[in-house]
Motif scaffolding. Sequence first.
Motif, short mmCIF file in Angstrom:
data_model
loop_
_atom_site.label_atom_id
_atom_site.label_comp_id
_atom_site.label_asym_id
_atom_site.label_seq_id
_atom_site.Cartn_x
_atom_site.Cartn_y
_atom_site.Cartn_z
N SER A 130 12.11 14.26 -1.68
CA SER A 130 13.17 13.36 -1.18
C SER A 130 12.62 12.36 -0.17
CB SER A 130 14.29 14.17 -0.52
OG SER A 130 14.87 15.05 -1.43
N THR A 131 11.75 12.81 0.69
CA THR A 131 11.13 11.92 1.67
C THR A 131 10.29 10.86 0.98
OG1 THR A 131 11.10 13.70 3.30
CG2 THR A 131 9.66 11.81 3.73
N ALA A 132 9.58 11.26 -0.07
CA ALA A 132 8.78 10.29 -0.83
C ALA A 132 9.67 9.24 -1.48
CB ALA A 132 7.94 11.01 -1.88
N VAL A 133 10.77 9.66 -2.06
CA VAL A 133 11.68 8.71 -2.72
C VAL A 133 12.28 7.74 -1.69
CG1 VAL A 133 13.86 8.50 -3.99
CG2 VAL A 133 12.18 10.21 -4.68
N VAL A 134 12.73 8.27 -0.57
CA VAL A 134 13.29 7.41 0.49
C VAL A 134 12.24 6.44 1.01
CG1 VAL A 134 14.19 7.42 2.87
CG2 VAL A 134 15.10 9.02 1.17
N THR A 135 11.03 6.92 1.22
CA THR A 135 9.95 6.07 1.71
C THR A 135 9.64 4.97 0.70
OG1 THR A 135 9.03 7.93 2.94
CG2 THR A 135 7.56 6.06 2.55
N PHE A 136 9.63 5.31 -0.57
CA PHE A 136 9.38 4.34 -1.63
C PHE A 136 10.46 3.24 -1.62
CE2 PHE A 136 9.55 2.64 -5.92
CZ PHE A 136 8.20 2.42 -6.21
N ILE A 137 11.71 3.66 -1.57
CA ILE A 137 12.83 2.70 -1.57
C ILE A 137 12.78 1.80 -0.34
CG2 ILE A 137 15.35 2.49 -1.40
CD1 ILE A 137 15.45 5.08 -3.17
N LEU A 138 12.56 2.38 0.82
CA LEU A 138 12.48 1.58 2.05
C LEU A 138 11.32 0.59 1.99
CD1 LEU A 138 13.31 4.18 4.86
CD2 LEU A 138 14.83 2.48 3.81
N SER A 139 10.19 1.03 1.45
CA SER A 139 9.03 0.14 1.33
C SER A 139 9.31 -1.00 0.38
CB SER A 139 7.80 0.92 0.86
OG SER A 139 7.45 1.87 1.82
N ALA A 140 10.03 -0.73 -0.71
CA ALA A 140 10.39 -1.79 -1.66
C ALA A 140 11.31 -2.81 -0.99
CB ALA A 140 11.06 -1.18 -2.88
N ILE A 141 12.25 -2.33 -0.19
CA ILE A 141 13.15 -3.23 0.54
C ILE A 141 12.35 -4.09 1.52
CG2 ILE A 141 15.02 -3.32 2.26
CD1 ILE A 141 16.14 -0.74 0.85
N ILE A 142 11.46 -3.47 2.25
CA ILE A 142 10.62 -4.19 3.21
C ILE A 142 9.81 -5.26 2.49
CG2 ILE A 142 8.65 -4.00 4.78
CD1 ILE A 142 9.78 -1.12 5.44
N LEU A 143 9.16 -4.88 1.39
CA LEU A 143 8.34 -5.85 0.66
C LEU A 143 9.18 -7.01 0.15
CD1 LEU A 143 5.57 -6.66 -0.34
CD2 LEU A 143 5.99 -5.30 -2.40
N TYR A 144 10.38 -6.72 -0.31
CA TYR A 144 11.26 -7.78 -0.79
C TYR A 144 11.51 -8.82 0.31
CZ TYR A 144 15.34 -10.30 -2.40
OH TYR A 144 16.19 -11.30 -2.76
N LEU A 152 0.84 -1.21 0.00
CA LEU A 152 0.00 0.00 0.00
C LEU A 152 0.86 1.25 0.00
CD1 LEU A 152 -2.78 1.30 0.11
CD2 LEU A 152 -2.80 0.93 2.59
N THR A 153 1.93 1.24 0.77
CA THR A 153 2.84 2.38 0.81
C THR A 153 3.46 2.62 -0.56
OG1 THR A 153 3.34 1.98 3.14
CG2 THR A 153 4.90 3.35 1.91
N LEU A 154 3.90 1.56 -1.22
CA LEU A 154 4.48 1.70 -2.55
C LEU A 154 3.49 2.36 -3.51
CD1 LEU A 154 6.38 -1.68 -3.00
CD2 LEU A 154 7.39 0.60 -2.95
N GLY A 155 2.24 1.95 -3.46
CA GLY A 155 1.23 2.53 -4.34
C GLY A 155 0.98 4.00 -4.07
N VAL A 156 0.78 4.33 -2.81
CA VAL A 156 0.49 5.72 -2.43
C VAL A 156 1.69 6.62 -2.73
CG1 VAL A 156 0.01 7.25 -0.48
CG2 VAL A 156 -1.24 5.11 -0.70
N ILE A 157 2.86 6.17 -2.37
CA ILE A 157 4.06 7.00 -2.55
C ILE A 157 4.43 7.09 -4.03
CG2 ILE A 157 6.49 7.27 -1.96
CD1 ILE A 157 4.49 7.94 0.31
#
Length: 129
Positions: free
Chosen positions: A100-114, A71-76
Motif C-alpha cells: 500500500s505504501t508503494a502504491v501511494v508513493t507511486f501515485i504521489l510521485s506521478a502527481i509531483i512529476l505532472y 527516479l521514484t516512479l522507476g524504483v517504486i
Amino acid sequence: MKTKLLFILRLAVAIILIQTLRFKFTAHPDSVYIFSQVGLEPYGRIAIGVLELIAGILLLIPKTVWAGATLTLGVIFGAIVMHLTQLGIQVNNDGGVLFSTAVVTFILSAIILYFYKKDIPVIGKKLNF
C-alpha cells in the motif's frame, strides 16, 4: 496554496523513501527476507537503498524535483511489480502495508512529476498535457 501542497507531497514522498533506508542499510531481517525472495540480496538491497536516498534528496531540491519524482516512479514501479509477481501483497504478515505504501508513493510521485513536467530538460517545455 498549490506551491505549499506540492511541497507537502514532495516532503511526504521523501520521508517515505528516506525512512525505509534504516531497514535496507542495517540489513533488517524483513528487508533481507524481501530481497532474498526476489534474488537481489545483498547488492540489490543496498543499490535500491542508494537510489531511494538519491530520489529523496532530489525531491527536496527545487531544480531537481522532476528527477527525484522520475527516479521514484522507476524504483517504486519495480517494487510494485515484485509484490505482484513474487512477493504477494502481504509480506511477513504486514497486512499489505509495504504494498500500500508503494502504491501511494507511486501515485504521489506521478502527481509531483505532472506538476513539475515543464522543468524536465529538453522536453519539458514541449509537454502540453
